[in-house]
Design a protein around this motif. Structure first.
Motif, mmCIF file in Angstrom:
data_model
loop_
_atom_site.group_PDB
_atom_site.id
_atom_site.type_symbol
_atom_site.label_atom_id
_atom_site.label_comp_id
_atom_site.label_asym_id
_atom_site.label_seq_id
_atom_site.Cartn_x
_atom_site.Cartn_y
_atom_site.Cartn_z
ATOM 1 N N LEU A 41 29.299 68.159 59.433
ATOM 2 C CA LEU A 41 30.430 67.452 58.845
ATOM 3 C C LEU A 41 29.963 66.219 58.067
ATOM 4 N N MET A 42 29.477 66.422 56.853
ATOM 5 C CA MET A 42 29.050 65.312 56.005
ATOM 6 C C MET A 42 30.255 64.520 55.490
ATOM 7 N N GLU A 43 31.426 65.143 55.494
ATOM 8 C CA GLU A 43 32.610 64.473 54.946
ATOM 9 C C GLU A 43 33.034 63.236 55.744
ATOM 10 N N GLY A 44 32.518 63.099 56.958
ATOM 11 C CA GLY A 44 32.900 61.949 57.774
ATOM 12 C C GLY A 44 32.131 60.677 57.467
ATOM 13 N N TYR A 45 31.092 60.765 56.628
ATOM 14 C CA TYR A 45 30.275 59.589 56.322
ATOM 15 C C TYR A 45 30.887 58.761 55.192
ATOM 16 N N TYR A 46 30.720 57.453 55.268
ATOM 17 C CA TYR A 46 31.167 56.562 54.199
ATOM 18 C C TYR A 46 30.315 55.296 54.207
ATOM 19 N N ARG A 47 30.304 54.608 53.070
ATOM 20 C CA ARG A 47 29.538 53.370 52.944
ATOM 21 C C ARG A 47 30.349 52.193 53.468
ATOM 22 N N GLU A 48 29.662 51.268 54.124
ATOM 23 C CA GLU A 48 30.319 50.074 54.631
ATOM 24 C C GLU A 48 29.432 48.862 54.350
ATOM 25 N N ASP A 49 30.034 47.790 53.858
ATOM 26 C CA ASP A 49 29.288 46.572 53.549
ATOM 27 C C ASP A 49 28.702 45.946 54.807
ATOM 28 N N THR A 50 27.476 45.408 54.652
ATOM 29 C CA THR A 50 26.860 44.648 55.737
ATOM 30 C C THR A 50 26.227 43.404 55.126
ATOM 31 N N ARG A 51 25.263 42.816 55.786
ATOM 32 C CA ARG A 51 24.746 41.496 55.403
ATOM 33 C C ARG A 51 24.291 41.444 53.950
ATOM 34 N N GLY A 52 24.705 40.401 53.270
ATOM 35 C CA GLY A 52 24.280 40.169 51.899
ATOM 36 C C GLY A 52 24.708 41.227 50.901
ATOM 37 N N GLY A 53 25.713 42.031 51.250
ATOM 38 C CA GLY A 53 26.162 43.090 50.358
ATOM 39 C C GLY A 53 25.377 44.378 50.458
ATOM 40 N N ALA A 54 24.481 44.474 51.449
ATOM 41 C CA ALA A 54 23.763 45.732 51.687
ATOM 42 C C ALA A 54 24.738 46.774 52.240
ATOM 43 N N GLY A 55 24.273 48.005 52.342
ATOM 44 C CA GLY A 55 25.157 49.078 52.788
ATOM 45 C C GLY A 55 24.733 49.712 54.093
ATOM 46 N N ASN A 56 25.676 49.879 55.010
ATOM 47 C CA ASN A 56 25.483 50.706 56.196
ATOM 48 C C ASN A 56 26.012 52.101 55.925
ATOM 49 N N THR A 57 25.506 53.077 56.649
ATOM 50 C CA THR A 57 26.079 54.419 56.649
ATOM 51 C C THR A 57 26.946 54.532 57.890
ATOM 52 N N SER A 58 28.252 54.599 57.681
ATOM 53 C CA SER A 58 29.181 54.674 58.805
ATOM 54 C C SER A 58 29.788 56.063 58.889
ATOM 55 N N PHE A 59 30.319 56.377 60.073
ATOM 56 C CA PHE A 59 30.911 57.703 60.296
ATOM 57 C C PHE A 59 32.222 57.560 61.056
ATOM 58 N N ASP A 60 33.223 58.330 60.597
ATOM 59 C CA ASP A 60 34.518 58.377 61.275
ATOM 60 C C ASP A 60 34.988 59.830 61.296
ATOM 61 N N TYR A 61 35.087 60.378 62.489
ATOM 62 C CA TYR A 61 35.471 61.785 62.649
ATOM 63 C C TYR A 61 36.842 62.075 62.045
ATOM 64 N N GLU A 62 37.726 61.082 62.026
ATOM 65 C CA GLU A 62 39.077 61.300 61.515
ATOM 66 C C GLU A 62 39.078 61.692 60.047
ATOM 67 N N LYS A 63 38.034 61.319 59.308
ATOM 68 C CA LYS A 63 37.963 61.657 57.888
ATOM 69 C C LYS A 63 37.755 63.151 57.649
ATOM 70 N N GLY A 64 37.274 63.877 58.666
ATOM 71 C CA GLY A 64 37.009 65.295 58.462
ATOM 72 C C GLY A 64 37.480 66.191 59.585
ATOM 73 N N ARG A 65 38.172 65.611 60.562
ATOM 74 C CA ARG A 65 38.567 66.378 61.752
ATOM 75 C C ARG A 65 39.377 67.617 61.410
ATOM 76 N N ASN A 66 40.302 67.513 60.466
ATOM 77 C CA ASN A 66 41.252 68.606 60.197
ATOM 78 C C ASN A 66 40.931 69.402 58.941
ATOM 79 N N LEU A 67 39.702 69.293 58.445
ATOM 80 C CA LEU A 67 39.334 70.072 57.265
ATOM 81 C C LEU A 67 39.272 71.554 57.614
ATOM 82 N N PRO A 68 39.720 72.421 56.704
ATOM 83 C CA PRO A 68 39.737 73.865 56.996
ATOM 84 C C PRO A 68 38.339 74.460 57.028
ATOM 85 N N THR A 69 38.234 75.603 57.665
ATOM 86 C CA THR A 69 36.968 76.333 57.707
ATOM 87 C C THR A 69 36.625 76.873 56.327
ATOM 88 N N ASP A 70 35.369 76.787 55.952
ATOM 89 C CA ASP A 70 34.905 77.315 54.676
ATOM 90 C C ASP A 70 34.797 78.833 54.800
#
Length: 395
Positions: free
Chosen positions: A166-195
């Protein structure tokens, strides 16, 4: 140098080592109390301890700092790694079946630049994962590949057993000095249909049966070839992805895996970050797998977990909930001698502005400069452990 100054420097070095341990002992994040008590107990530092001489050397039976690279990397890319102190690399392997010729061609290119290939990822077995017609031919190709790996001296072959990730659950999130974290939230892809292109959704029972069939066919071949296989846990470690179960998503799953075929060749990629994502204590899991000689590769990274399994952020190594020093101490205590990969560098401005930008599959992921930070941090942890270990022995 006079005797007083020599004694002053000796005491200062000892105090610096003590301060590292002391700072770790003060941290109380998550399950850190267990991890930090281990760090203090095993350091063996006191005011009379003789700190080891530098530069610190990593011995034959110690973990190998390893970085991932493309198997067709340019000489310039290889030298970039060599310049920051990397001697071992991992990569995706050629198409299956591997042959002695195809492997030597890759390995010798890296060897010419002073880099040893310690691990290759093997793929190309979707019918095996899904239990479909054609899996026996895929398995034969993997068996032949393992024999070739053994012939050329490749010690570890890594693989995945995802029906879907489930790559669809990943998103960018700001961290120190404007750098980027890789964050994950299952809700972003929980209900996606089967391919529909992936076929029938795989239940846990189906995947366990398919994995068991695979392991019983390939592990004896790997064992005879002198090759260890390393299965990476599901990451993200969610229960279902596009309708497909994830059978490498819990500690119980990892325990079940190594019982299917009882052999050191049937091992895992231990990932302290993924372990924390599941809410487990990275040290306890490390000890369980390591004491059974079932860790054949290691991913080294840090995370901050909001809710186990389903919501977390991959962060700079010095910011997360994993005690990276205690993990490194435990790794060395196991006499582990394969690769340790400081992975998933963070997105930083320098990488975006230089050398064509960042080429990373993860939002918030970084490039070469950020990887250099990961390498330096990891090497510092390794040297600190060896230094304190040597100091304890000489005390």
């Amino acid at each position: 140098m006079n005797d007083n100054r020599r004694e002053f420097l000796k005491k200062s070095t000892t105090l610096a080592a003590l301060s590292v341990v002391g700072l770790n002992a003060c941290s109380k994040t998550g399950n850190q109390e267990t991890e930090n008590s281990t760090a203090v107990r095993t350091a063996g530092v006191n005011s009379k301890t003789k700190i080891a001489e530098w530069p610190i050397k990593i011995g034959e039976n110690m973990p190998r700092l390893t970085v991932g690279v493309s198997n067709d990397a340019s000489v310039a890319e290889m030298r970039q790694l060599k310049q920051i102190g990397v001697d071992y690399v991992l990569m995706g392997g050629p198409p299956i079946p591997w042959t002695e010729e195809s492997l030597r061609k890759i390995i010798n290119r890296f060897k010419a630049e002073g880099l040893t290939v310690i691990n290759m990822m093997i793929g190309g077995h979707p019918h095996t994962i899904y239990g479909r017609k054609g899996r026996d031919e895929e398995i034969k190709q993997i068996q032949d590949s393992l024999r070739a790996a053994g012939t050329v001296g490749l010690p570890v072959v890594e693989y995945n057993f995802y029906a879907h990730r489930l790559m669809e659950g990943y998103y960018r999130e700001d961290t120190r000095g404007g750098a980027g974290n890789t964050s994950f939230d299952y809700e972003k892809g929980r209900n996606l249909p089967t391919d529909p292109k992936l076929g029938t959704p795989q239940t846990a029972e189906m995947l366990w049966a398919n994995l068991t069939y695979f392991l019983k066919a390939v592990i004896p071949v790997a064992e005879k070839a002198g090759v260890r296989m390393a299965l990476h846990p599901n990451d993200p470690p969610i229960p279902v992805s596009h309708g497909h179960a994830q059978i490498m998503a819990t500690f119980k799953d990892w325990q079940r895996l190594i019982q299917i075929v009882d052999s050191p060749a049937n091992g895992m990629t231990y990932d302290c970050g993924v372990t924390r994502e599941t809410g487990e204590d990275p040290l306890e899991v490390l000890r369980y797998l390591g004491s059974r000689d079932r860790i054949n590769h290691i991913h080294y990274r840090n995370v901050t977990v909001e809710k186990p399994y389903v919501k977390y952020s991959e962060v700079f190594f010095d910011e997360g909930q994993v005690n990276m020093f205690a993990v490194m101490q435990e790794i060395f205590g196991l006499n582990y001698k394969f690769g340790i990969y400081p992975e998933h560098p963070r997105e930083i401005s320098y990488d975006k502005e230089h050398a064509g930008g960042i080429k990373n599959q993860y939002p918030g992921g970084g490039g070469y400069a950020a990887q250099a930070y990961n390498v330096a941090y990891t090497k510092a942890m390794m040297q600190a452990v060896v230094s304190l270990k040597d100091a304890a022995v000489s005390a």
